[in-house]
Design an enzyme around this catalytic site. Structure first.
Site, PDB file in Angstrom:
ATOM      1  N   LYS A 100       0.828  -1.214   0.000  1.00 40.61           N
ATOM      2  CA  LYS A 100       0.000   0.000   0.000  1.00 40.61           C
ATOM      3  C   LYS A 100       0.863   1.264   0.000  1.00 40.61           C
ATOM      4  O   LYS A 100       0.611   2.183  -0.769  1.00 40.61           O
ATOM      5  CB  LYS A 100      -0.926   0.037   1.226  1.00 40.61           C
ATOM      6  CG  LYS A 100      -1.914  -1.105   1.309  1.00 40.61           C
ATOM      7  CD  LYS A 100      -2.914  -0.914   2.437  1.00 40.61           C
ATOM      8  CE  LYS A 100      -2.324  -0.934   3.836  1.00 40.61           C
ATOM      9  NZ  LYS A 100      -1.799  -2.239   4.251  1.00 40.61           N
ATOM     10  N   ARG A 114     -10.235   0.296   7.934  1.00 42.48           N
ATOM     11  CA  ARG A 114      -9.791  -1.070   8.217  1.00 42.48           C
ATOM     12  C   ARG A 114     -10.914  -1.896   8.827  1.00 42.48           C
ATOM     13  O   ARG A 114     -10.703  -3.079   9.129  1.00 42.48           O
ATOM     14  CB  ARG A 114      -8.608  -1.031   9.186  1.00 42.48           C
ATOM     15  CG  ARG A 114      -7.252  -1.164   8.513  1.00 42.48           C
ATOM     16  CD  ARG A 114      -6.203  -1.064   9.602  1.00 42.48           C
ATOM     17  NE  ARG A 114      -4.955  -1.700   9.304  1.00 42.48           N
ATOM     18  CZ  ARG A 114      -3.891  -1.068   8.821  1.00 42.48           C
ATOM     19  NH1 ARG A 114      -3.947   0.194   8.518  1.00 42.48           N
ATOM     20  NH2 ARG A 114      -2.758  -1.727   8.655  1.00 42.48           N
ATOM     21  N   ARG A 148      11.162  -6.334   5.744  1.00 41.93           N
ATOM     22  CA  ARG A 148      11.008  -4.905   6.048  1.00 41.93           C
ATOM     23  C   ARG A 148      11.449  -4.612   7.486  1.00 41.93           C
ATOM     24  O   ARG A 148      12.092  -3.603   7.764  1.00 41.93           O
ATOM     25  CB  ARG A 148       9.552  -4.463   5.838  1.00 41.93           C
ATOM     26  CG  ARG A 148       9.367  -2.961   6.005  1.00 41.93           C
ATOM     27  CD  ARG A 148       7.977  -2.509   5.621  1.00 41.93           C
ATOM     28  NE  ARG A 148       6.982  -2.888   6.617  1.00 41.93           N
ATOM     29  CZ  ARG A 148       5.672  -2.691   6.488  1.00 41.93           C
ATOM     30  NH1 ARG A 148       5.193  -2.129   5.384  1.00 41.93           N
ATOM     31  NH2 ARG A 148       4.825  -3.048   7.425  1.00 41.93           N
ATOM     32  N   ARG A 155      11.276  -1.404  11.859  1.00 40.49           N
ATOM     33  CA  ARG A 155       9.912  -1.101  12.313  1.00 40.49           C
ATOM     34  C   ARG A 155       9.481  -2.113  13.379  1.00 40.49           C
ATOM     35  O   ARG A 155       9.519  -3.327  13.145  1.00 40.49           O
ATOM     36  CB  ARG A 155       8.960  -1.109  11.109  1.00 40.49           C
ATOM     37  CG  ARG A 155       7.657  -0.439  11.436  1.00 40.49           C
ATOM     38  CD  ARG A 155       6.820  -0.297  10.205  1.00 40.49           C
ATOM     39  NE  ARG A 155       5.486  -0.772  10.492  1.00 40.49           N
ATOM     40  CZ  ARG A 155       4.461  -0.662   9.662  1.00 40.49           C
ATOM     41  NH1 ARG A 155       4.627  -0.113   8.486  1.00 40.49           N
ATOM     42  NH2 ARG A 155       3.277  -1.115  10.000  1.00 40.49           N
ATOM     43  N   ARG A 161      -1.332  -9.392  13.154  1.00 36.49           N
ATOM     44  CA  ARG A 161      -1.844  -8.394  12.208  1.00 36.49           C
ATOM     45  C   ARG A 161      -2.563  -9.071  11.035  1.00 36.49           C
ATOM     46  O   ARG A 161      -3.567  -8.566  10.546  1.00 36.49           O
ATOM     47  CB  ARG A 161      -0.693  -7.509  11.701  1.00 36.49           C
ATOM     48  CG  ARG A 161      -0.258  -6.490  12.754  1.00 36.49           C
ATOM     49  CD  ARG A 161       1.169  -6.038  12.562  1.00 36.49           C
ATOM     50  NE  ARG A 161       1.376  -5.239  11.391  1.00 36.49           N
ATOM     51  CZ  ARG A 161       2.559  -5.129  10.763  1.00 36.49           C
ATOM     52  NH1 ARG A 161       3.616  -5.809  11.207  1.00 36.49           N
ATOM     53  NH2 ARG A 161       2.669  -4.358   9.725  1.00 36.49           N
TER      54      ARG A 161
HETATM   55  P1  AMP Z   1       0.087   0.310   8.785  1.00 32.41           P
HETATM   56  O1  AMP Z   1       1.270   1.215   8.728  1.00 32.41           O
HETATM   57  O2  AMP Z   1      -1.039   0.754   7.892  1.00 32.41           O
HETATM   58  O3  AMP Z   1       0.447  -1.141   8.581  1.00 32.41           O
HETATM   59  O4  AMP Z   1      -0.496   0.416  10.259  1.00 32.41           O
HETATM   60  C1  AMP Z   1       0.274   0.018  11.387  1.00 32.41           C
HETATM   61  C2  AMP Z   1      -0.620  -0.197  12.598  1.00 32.41           C
HETATM   62  O5  AMP Z   1      -1.315   1.023  12.902  1.00 32.41           O
HETATM   63  C3  AMP Z   1      -1.731  -1.229  12.395  1.00 32.41           C
HETATM   64  O6  AMP Z   1      -1.279  -2.547  12.635  1.00 32.41           O
HETATM   65  C4  AMP Z   1      -2.756  -0.764  13.427  1.00 32.41           C
HETATM   66  O7  AMP Z   1      -2.371  -1.153  14.744  1.00 32.41           O
HETATM   67  C5  AMP Z   1      -2.637   0.755  13.360  1.00 32.41           C
HETATM   68  N1  AMP Z   1      -3.583   1.322  12.372  1.00 32.41           N
HETATM   69  C6  AMP Z   1      -3.288   1.939  11.196  1.00 32.41           C
HETATM   70  N2  AMP Z   1      -4.397   2.321  10.553  1.00 32.41           N
HETATM   71  C7  AMP Z   1      -5.434   1.941  11.336  1.00 32.41           C
HETATM   72  C8  AMP Z   1      -6.847   2.018  11.210  1.00 32.41           C
HETATM   73  N3  AMP Z   1      -7.430   2.564  10.133  1.00 32.41           N
HETATM   74  N4  AMP Z   1      -7.605   1.517  12.221  1.00 32.41           N
HETATM   75  C9  AMP Z   1      -7.045   0.961  13.310  1.00 32.41           C
HETATM   76  N5  AMP Z   1      -5.730   0.830  13.479  1.00 32.41           N
HETATM   77  C10 AMP Z   1      -4.914   1.310  12.510  1.00 32.41           C
END
Ligand code: AMP
Length: 192
Positions: A14, A90, A129, A135, A146
């Site tokens: 993404k 999400r 990654r 990270r 996740r």
């Molecule tokens: P990402 O960078 O999009 O993989 O997001 C990393 C983490 O942030 C996810 O595993 C969630 O814990 C949190 N997160 C990001 N976006 C959302 C969302 N829209 N709703 C809830 N948690 C989120």
């Protein structure tokens, strides 16, 4: 103006594809994951709350996430020109809230790009990654949680957006450029 949601499991590409799409279509990028990591890095109260969920591989509660997103839309007038939503929604609740938030701004989601990648490849990419970027949530235990959260809470969004006639499934394996070209071909057919 054009609002695009980029949707897919963790590690589906993404962020990478968002960067190319921003350049191509001049969209404002909202990555909720990046916003949350920034709050954590700045040591804010909200960041501490976010970290307690992210570090376990769980989602931030809908109410909190939706209010963070509404604040972002309000405090960035450039979002009115078109946004790429990366990592939001999400959950079905978030999708419904996004619909309301955009309708209040006389707008809507125009298209949803779903990057489809097998779990085994996602795990491999995320571990790599984690090694490259450090990270914190890219470790095997959190990755598995996740993916579980993705399959139970996030993947139902595919049917939600299929029903709205907005979903464009894209095979997310292969070269970054080929995947981008597939996205562009789909989007250019529906872009106003
Ligand atoms: P990402 O960078 O999009 O993989 O997001 C990393 C983490 O942030 C996810 O595993 C969630 O814990 C949190 N997160 C990001 N976006 C959302 C969302 N829209 N709703 C809830 N948690 C989120």
């Amino acid at each position: 103006m054009f609002n695009l949601v980029i949707f897919g499991a963790p590690g589906s590409g993404k962020g990478t594809q968002s960067e190319l799409l921003i350049e191509e279509y001049g969209l404002f990028h909202i990555s909720t994951g990046e916003v949350l990591r920034d709050l954590i890095a700045r040591g804010t109260e909200l960041g501490k709350i976010a970290d307690s969920y992210i570090s376990k591989g769980n989602l931030i509660p809908d109410e909190l996430m939706i209010s963070i997103l509404a604040d972002l839309l309000d405090s960035n007038p450039a979002t009115a020109g078109g946004v790429i939503f990366d990592g939001f929604p999400r959950t079905i609740n978030q999708a419904k809230a996004l619909k309301v938030m955009l309708a209040e701004r006389n707008s809507k989601v125009h298209a949803v790009v779903g990057l489809e990648v097998e779990d085994a490849e996602l795990i491999e990419r995320l571990i790599k990654r984690g090694q490259d970027s450090g990270r914190a949530d890219d470790n095997l235990e959190t990755i598995k949680q996740r993916l579980e959260v993705y399959h139970t809470q996030t993947s139902p969004l595919k049917d939600y957006y299929v029903a709205e006639g907005k979903y464009h499934g894209i095979h997310g394996s292969g070269s970054v450029k080929d995947i981008f070209n597939s996205i562009k071909t789909s989007i250019d057919k529906v872009k106003p």
